[in-house]
Design an enzyme around this catalytic site. Structure first.
Site, PDB file in Angstrom:
ATOM      1  N   GLU A 192       0.839  -1.193   0.000  1.00  0.00           N
ATOM      2  CA  GLU A 192       0.000   0.000   0.000  1.00  0.00           C
ATOM      3  C   GLU A 192       0.873   1.241   0.000  1.00  0.00           C
ATOM      4  OE1 GLU A 192      -3.688   0.716   2.586  1.00  0.00           O
ATOM      5  OE2 GLU A 192      -2.214   2.140   3.415  1.00  0.00           O
ATOM      6  N   ALA A 250     -24.255   5.357   1.632  1.00  0.00           N
ATOM      7  CA  ALA A 250     -24.376   5.335   3.089  1.00  0.00           C
ATOM      8  C   ALA A 250     -23.304   4.484   3.748  1.00  0.00           C
ATOM      9  CB  ALA A 250     -25.761   4.816   3.490  1.00  0.00           C
TER      10      ALA A 250
END
Length: 288
Positions: free
Chosen positions: A9, A117
């Site tokens: 990452e 959401a």
């Protein structure tokens, strides 16, 4: 011992110096032939454009499969569609779909009224689009907002059912933490691959802050070991041996994939990989 598949990452640079550090990190780690590398979003989606630039540049210059992070924060569905269209046009095939952290100054995540959401909604949207392999996040220890010990396991099952094919965990300090989570996921019907997230400790103070922020428990023995190592001036050696041992235990426990949180500092991650038997396969000449 089997050699694991690895991934790294990175985070997008926000200054010129940070840009050089990212490209150096990619240059050092790309020859280890990771399965993929991922590029994060800043808190609140603040690095959206920088993330896109880093994703496309890394893919172009280093020939790596780049997974772009995508969050729900401060983005409408239409904006998200524009983002994934741009990724698809750039040849990106993998997305790490996350809810995302609250914007700076906010105490909790609030969905955009025209957005998503939760990460489950975002994953469903990406799955319906059909152009990407979807990865997601997972918490081997309870997320700070989790309602009970199994909430994160059940939520991962919902992400899988929505279309995620693999999950990358938050970092942890002991292999048993991951194994307990893996067993709980298995009981709940999670069949997607769960990739342990590994944090080579570049800075003990930084790691402590990171752990507190994301709800990662820090064992007493780890605290004592680093306090002693700092007194003796052997913090780097401890970080290398501790990370290598953690990875070794995971591999011996059946783990086939490891994701390293590099923090755009490649040396310790490279040294851990070397200790695990992962060595450079090719010399890369391209630079950003």
């Amino acid at each position: 011992m089997a050699t694991p598949n690895i991934s790294f990452e990175f985070f997008p640079p926000q200054t010129l110096d940070a840009s050089f550090r990212l490209w150096e990190t990619a240059q050092v780690l790309a020859p280890l032939q990771p399965n993929f590398v991922s590029v994060t979003y800043g808190a609140g989606g603040t690095t959206r454009k920088l993330t896109h630039e880093a994703v496309t540049t890394i893919g172009k210059n280093y020939g790596l499969n780049v997974a772009a992070h995508l969050t729900c924060v401060d983005a409408t569905r239409a904006e998200t569609k524009d983002i994934i269209d741009a990724y698809a046009e750039a040849g990106v095939t993998d997305i790490v779909a996350l809810r995302g952290d609250a914007p700076k100054g906010a105490t909790k995540f609030t969905p955009h009224p025209e957005g998503f959401a939760s990460s489950v909604d975002l994953i469903e949207f990406l799955a319906e689009d059909g152009r990407f392999n979807i990865r997601c996040g997972a918490y081997p220890e309870p997320h700070p907002e989790a309602t009970d010990a199994l909430a994160d396991v059940r939520f991962l099952k919902r992400k899988q059912d929505a279309g995620a094919t693999s999950a990358i965990t938050q970092f942890f300090f002991e292999a048993d933490t991951f194994f307990r989570f893996r067993d709980a996921c298995d009981k709940e019907g999670v069949t997607a691959k769960i990739i342990p997230g590994i944090l080579p400790i570049q800075s003990w103070a930084g790691a402590r802050r990171f752990a507190e922020r994301c709800g990662t428990s820090v064992p007493t023995w780890v605290i004592e070991a680093f306090e002693a190592a700092q007194r003796d001036g052997r913090e780097e050696l401890l970080a290398l041996s501790m990370c290598t041992e953690l990875c070794d235990e995971l591999i011996r426990g059946g783990v086939e994939d490891l994701q390293f949180y590099t923090l755009n500092r490649p040396t310790l991650t490279r040294d851990v990989c070397h200790a695990l038997g992962i060595t450079p396969q090719a010399r890369l000449e391209k630079v950003a």
